[in-house]
Design a protein around this motif. Structure first.
Motif, PDB file in Angstrom:
ATOM      1  N   SER A  22       2.695 -37.085 -65.988  1.00  0.00           N
ATOM      2  CA  SER A  22       3.130 -35.809 -66.201  1.00  0.00           C
ATOM      3  C   SER A  22       1.902 -36.020 -67.629  1.00  0.00           C
ATOM      4  O   SER A  22       0.517 -35.940 -67.458  1.00  0.00           O
ATOM      5  N   GLU A  75       7.292 -31.854 -62.025  1.00  0.00           N
ATOM      6  CA  GLU A  75       8.314 -31.323 -62.207  1.00  0.00           C
ATOM      7  C   GLU A  75       7.162 -29.797 -62.178  1.00  0.00           C
ATOM      8  O   GLU A  75       8.066 -29.625 -60.685  1.00  0.00           O
ATOM      9  N   LYS A 102      10.665 -36.794 -60.638  1.00  0.00           N
ATOM     10  CA  LYS A 102      10.503 -37.876 -61.893  1.00  0.00           C
ATOM     11  C   LYS A 102      10.902 -36.657 -62.996  1.00  0.00           C
ATOM     12  O   LYS A 102      11.057 -35.716 -63.102  1.00  0.00           O
ATOM     13  N   ASP A 104      12.317 -37.835 -65.906  1.00  0.00           N
ATOM     14  CA  ASP A 104      12.743 -38.545 -67.963  1.00  0.00           C
ATOM     15  C   ASP A 104      10.949 -38.199 -68.621  1.00  0.00           C
ATOM     16  O   ASP A 104      10.802 -37.402 -67.985  1.00  0.00           O
ATOM     17  N   LYS A 105      11.375 -38.049 -69.515  1.00  0.00           N
ATOM     18  CA  LYS A 105      10.426 -37.432 -70.545  1.00  0.00           C
ATOM     19  C   LYS A 105       9.295 -38.243 -71.452  1.00  0.00           C
ATOM     20  O   LYS A 105       9.079 -38.148 -72.672  1.00  0.00           O
ATOM     21  N   GLY A 106       9.214 -39.461 -70.978  1.00  0.00           N
ATOM     22  CA  GLY A 106       9.326 -40.433 -71.519  1.00  0.00           C
ATOM     23  C   GLY A 106       9.824 -40.818 -72.416  1.00  0.00           C
ATOM     24  O   GLY A 106      10.516 -40.918 -72.097  1.00  0.00           O
ATOM     25  N   LYS A 118      13.683 -40.749 -73.747  1.00  0.00           N
ATOM     26  CA  LYS A 118      13.405 -39.501 -75.158  1.00  0.00           C
ATOM     27  C   LYS A 118      14.557 -38.688 -74.808  1.00  0.00           C
ATOM     28  O   LYS A 118      14.341 -38.853 -73.164  1.00  0.00           O
ATOM     29  N   ILE A 120      16.015 -36.348 -72.244  1.00  0.00           N
ATOM     30  CA  ILE A 120      16.441 -35.523 -71.431  1.00  0.00           C
ATOM     31  C   ILE A 120      16.541 -33.729 -71.414  1.00  0.00           C
ATOM     32  O   ILE A 120      17.628 -33.068 -70.978  1.00  0.00           O
ATOM     33  N   ASP A 121      16.154 -33.400 -72.316  1.00  0.00           N
ATOM     34  CA  ASP A 121      16.141 -31.492 -72.328  1.00  0.00           C
ATOM     35  C   ASP A 121      16.270 -31.001 -71.304  1.00  0.00           C
ATOM     36  O   ASP A 121      15.050 -31.017 -70.475  1.00  0.00           O
TER      37      ASP A 121
END
Length: 179
Positions: A22, A75, A102, A104-106, A118, A120-121
């Motif tokens: 990412s 993404e 993937k 997740d955002k970390g 974190k 996931i907005d």
């Protein structure tokens, strides 16, 4: 859900290729391939360079369904094309490799011996876009660092809650509580 892809994931042989660096890990991945920061001026150029690298990997004659079952995409890669096909379509139609995203955002800061994902907005919209791009499933990672009952419970609860959202959108989640 694509039944042919489900059959491949259920009974196929091979490994899952991780092509999902990412924004935070992309400069390091590019540098490992000999592309330093001077090759790009901003994030868009950086993501273009990494997509060029991923395209070379995916198009390589040795990147085949005989060894590779699926490939995990970032993404940004999902929204880019290889030879006029979205990356997931190229993987499946040209290579016979199942596309996974993937989501997740970390990782959050460590607490109770674990790192949860974190927030996931925009997950619902991302999953809708993934379905439009013919993504088969998703991957999301959290980390268990200690045998802490509270922490492990929080990881499992979070992974399953997000997994249920993914299933509701018709995608197959890979739950990845890394130990």
């Amino acid at each position: 859900m694509n039944q042919e892809q489900l059959n491949r994931m259920t009974s196929g042989k091979g490994f899952i290729a991780a092509l999902d660096q990412s924004g935070g890990s992309t400069p390091k991945a590019l540098k490992a391939y000999g592309v330093d920061e001077s090759a790009y001026a901003n994030d868009e150029e950086m993501f273009t360079r990494v997509h060029e690298m991923r395209t070379r990997i995916i198009k390589s004659p040795s990147f085949t369904k005989e060894q590779i079952l699926a490939a995990i995409l970032f993404e940004n890669t999902m929204d880019r094309k290889i030879d006029d096909l979205y990356t997931a379509d190229y993987l499946w139609e040209k290579k016979g490799i199942v596309p996974i995203l993937k989501v997740d955002k970390g990782l959050a800061a460590e607490e109770n011996g674990v790192q949860l994902m974190k927030p996931i907005d925009g997950l619902s919209a991302l999953l809708d876009r993934a379905a439009e791009r013919h993504i088969f499933g998703t991957k999301m990672r959290s980390v268990i660092k200690e045998a802490n009952k509270e922490g492990i419970k929080a990881v499992i609860e979070q992974q399953f809650a997000v997994g249920k959202e993914i299933i509701a959108k018709g995608l197959v989640p890979i739950l990845e509580p890394e130990v």
